[in-house]
Design a protein around this motif. Structure first.
Motif, PDB file in Angstrom:
ATOM      1  N   ILE A 169       0.842  -1.189   0.000  1.00  0.00           N
ATOM      2  CA  ILE A 169       0.000   0.000   0.000  1.00  0.00           C
ATOM      3  C   ILE A 169       0.879   1.242   0.000  1.00  0.00           C
ATOM      4  O   ILE A 169       2.042   1.206   0.417  1.00  0.00           O
ATOM      5  CB  ILE A 169      -0.954   0.022   1.204  1.00  0.00           C
ATOM      6  N   LEU A 170       0.328   2.334  -0.507  1.00  0.00           N
ATOM      7  CA  LEU A 170       1.007   3.629  -0.489  1.00  0.00           C
ATOM      8  C   LEU A 170       0.501   4.438   0.693  1.00  0.00           C
ATOM      9  O   LEU A 170      -0.702   4.607   0.867  1.00  0.00           O
ATOM     10  CB  LEU A 170       0.749   4.396  -1.788  1.00  0.00           C
ATOM     11  N   LEU A 171       1.424   4.932   1.493  1.00  0.00           N
ATOM     12  CA  LEU A 171       1.060   5.766   2.621  1.00  0.00           C
ATOM     13  C   LEU A 171       0.825   7.199   2.157  1.00  0.00           C
ATOM     14  O   LEU A 171       1.115   7.567   1.014  1.00  0.00           O
ATOM     15  CB  LEU A 171       2.164   5.718   3.682  1.00  0.00           C
ATOM     16  N   ALA A 172       0.291   8.019   3.056  1.00  0.00           N
ATOM     17  CA  ALA A 172      -0.004   9.407   2.705  1.00  0.00           C
ATOM     18  C   ALA A 172       1.254  10.195   2.383  1.00  0.00           C
ATOM     19  O   ALA A 172       1.212  11.159   1.606  1.00  0.00           O
ATOM     20  CB  ALA A 172      -0.775  10.074   3.842  1.00  0.00           C
ATOM     21  N   ASN A 173       2.408   9.782   2.947  1.00  0.00           N
ATOM     22  CA  ASN A 173       3.670  10.480   2.677  1.00  0.00           C
ATOM     23  C   ASN A 173       4.381   9.959   1.434  1.00  0.00           C
ATOM     24  O   ASN A 173       5.503  10.363   1.135  1.00  0.00           O
ATOM     25  CB  ASN A 173       4.596  10.363   3.889  1.00  0.00           C
ATOM     26  N   GLY A 174       3.767   9.041   0.702  1.00  0.00           N
ATOM     27  CA  GLY A 174       4.339   8.523  -0.530  1.00  0.00           C
ATOM     28  C   GLY A 174       5.167   7.271  -0.381  1.00  0.00           C
ATOM     29  O   GLY A 174       5.595   6.694  -1.386  1.00  0.00           O
ATOM     30  N   GLN A 175       5.408   6.817   0.824  1.00  0.00           N
ATOM     31  CA  GLN A 175       6.184   5.602   1.033  1.00  0.00           C
ATOM     32  C   GLN A 175       5.314   4.359   0.874  1.00  0.00           C
ATOM     33  O   GLN A 175       4.093   4.424   1.039  1.00  0.00           O
ATOM     34  CB  GLN A 175       6.814   5.623   2.426  1.00  0.00           C
TER      35      GLN A 175
END
Length: 429
Positions: A169-175
């Motif tokens: 999954i992609l986190l809100a910070n792009g990681q």
């Protein structure tokens, strides 16, 4: 041949040196030649008659064959016409079936496109095992239709299940992060583990992404949380504005309307409490004989005890009139405050429309988001003005009714005091 022999005979006759024996011999030869020629002629005639007979037989046979051929040709022509008509019908049937099949192929392609459009944005297509690949109408065949049917059936089954799998999954910070993703059919998904969060599916990248901001909804492992709008309600709940954010477009006018509403409610509460207290004191005084200065009725009774005769009625009326302003305190102010918010709302509406027209003049009307600020101010201030004015008006009516009731009670009791004092004075005299 006869002419030849005649010429010879004439030639012989002219020759005087020819002997009679030779002439006989010539005559004999002529006769023999005539008989031979006659035989030959008869043979040729017989031969010609035979040939004529054969020719006639051949002609008759040919005529019979011609009749048979003509009859066969007529039958063949009829058969050809029948075959042509049958071919025409077959062609029309083939054309109709071809059009029907083209329609079927077109619907197959449309259903395939529709299925991909509906399924791809929700993350269920990654579990597909049917091998369906979209094709053009010219390439549609039985195998393609079967794969579409299998894909539809498979997606229908998956839509009714809760699927759990390890996914990136992609986190809100792009990681990126690997998490346990729980998919509730095609509706929504939730990532459990460290930093549990709601997800939405990125169809282009084919990956789940953390929603930002997160909806304030807790997930119970024993329950299934379904968003029938495929995540739209969760996103709306997460981005729902607070009360301050909703009131922000109203600006200074909205603040003034809110302050007036608070002041009006405060006045109404204070005066309602005071009137209820005064009502309890008056009814308590009505059950006692001794007058008390702590309530309006007691003060009227004390004023009536200090005078006699004709001045009694005037003194009591004066005492009642002194108490009336205390009961009406705040009623007029509340009426004024109830009339101000609609006017302020109208002021905000005018200001919002002016702002809207200013934006249209500067930037045009193509961008609706620029116009929404002025329109929000125009509508929100009017709404706030009405929302504040209506409750204040109801509070004013209730406060006025309470004060009027207390004034009527005080007047009735004052009239009773006058009657009692007059009766007492009549008995003393």
């Amino acid at each position: 041949m006869k002419s030849v022999w005649l010429m010879i005979a004439l030639a012989v006759g002219w020759q005087s040196s020819v002997s009679a024996s030779e002439l006989d011999r010539v005559l004999q030869q002529v006769k023999q030649g005539s008989s031979i020629e006659k035989k030959h002629a008869e043979q040729r005639v017989q031969q010609a008659l035979g040939e004529l007979s054969d020719a006639r037989a051949t002609l008759a046979e040919a005529q019979d064959k011609l009749k048979q051929t003509n009859a066969s040709n007529i039958a063949l022509e009829d058969r050809i016409l029948q075959l042509q008509e049958s071919l025409k019908q077959r062609r029309s049937q083939y054309q109709a079936q071809r059009e029907s099949m083209n329609s079927v192929f077109k619907h197959v392609v449309e259903h395939g496109d529709l299925m991909l459009q509906r399924v791809s944005p929700h993350g269920l297509w990654q579990f597909d095992q049917s091998g369906f690949v979209q094709q053009k109408e010219e390439s549609v065949d039985i195998a393609h239709i079967k794969s579409l049917w299998l894909a539809l059936l498979e997606q229908s089954v998956l839509s009714s299940k809760t699927l759990r799998s390890e996914q990136t999954i992609l986190l809100a910070n792009g990681q990126q992060q690997i998490a346990q993703v729980t998919q509730y059919g095609p509706f929504n998904a939730y990532a459990s583990g460290e930093g549990s969060s709601w997800l939405h599916y990125l169809a282009g990248e084919q990956v789940w992404m953390e929603m930002a901001p997160q909806p304030a909804i807790d997930v119970d492992p024993q329950q299934m949380v379904i968003d029938p709008s495929f995540g739209a309600l969760l996103d709306k709940q997460a981005n729902a504005p607070t009360w301050l954010e909703r009131m922000e477009p109203a600006g200074v006018v909205g603040v003034l309307i809110g302050l007036i509403g608070l002041i009006g409610v405060g006045i109404a509460v204070v005066r309602s409490v005071a009137l209820r207290k005064a009502k309890r004191e008056i009814y308590a005084q009505m059950s006692e004989r001794e007058a008390s200065e702590g309530n309006a009725l007691g003060r009227v009774m004390l004023a009536s005890e200090q005078c006699h005769g004709a001045q009694l009625e005037a003194v009591i009326d004066e005492a009642v009139l002194k108490e009336v302003p205390n009961f009406k305190t705040g009623v007029g102010s509340l009426a004024v405050l109830a009339s101000i918010p609609p006017l302020l709302g109208l002021l905000g509406t005018v200001g919002g429309m002016i702002e809207t027209f200013r934006i249209i003049t500067e930037h045009g009307s193509a961008d609706s988001q620029l116009l929404s600020g002025g329109i929000s101010q125009a509508l929100l201030t009017t709404e706030m003005g009405l929302m504040v004015a209506v409750p204040l008006l109801l509070l004013h009516c209730g406060l006025k009714a309470q004060s009027s009731q207390l004034i009527e009670v005080l007047e009735q009791q004052s009239a009773g005091l006058i009657v009692l004092r007059q009766q007492a004075d009549a008995q003393e005299s």
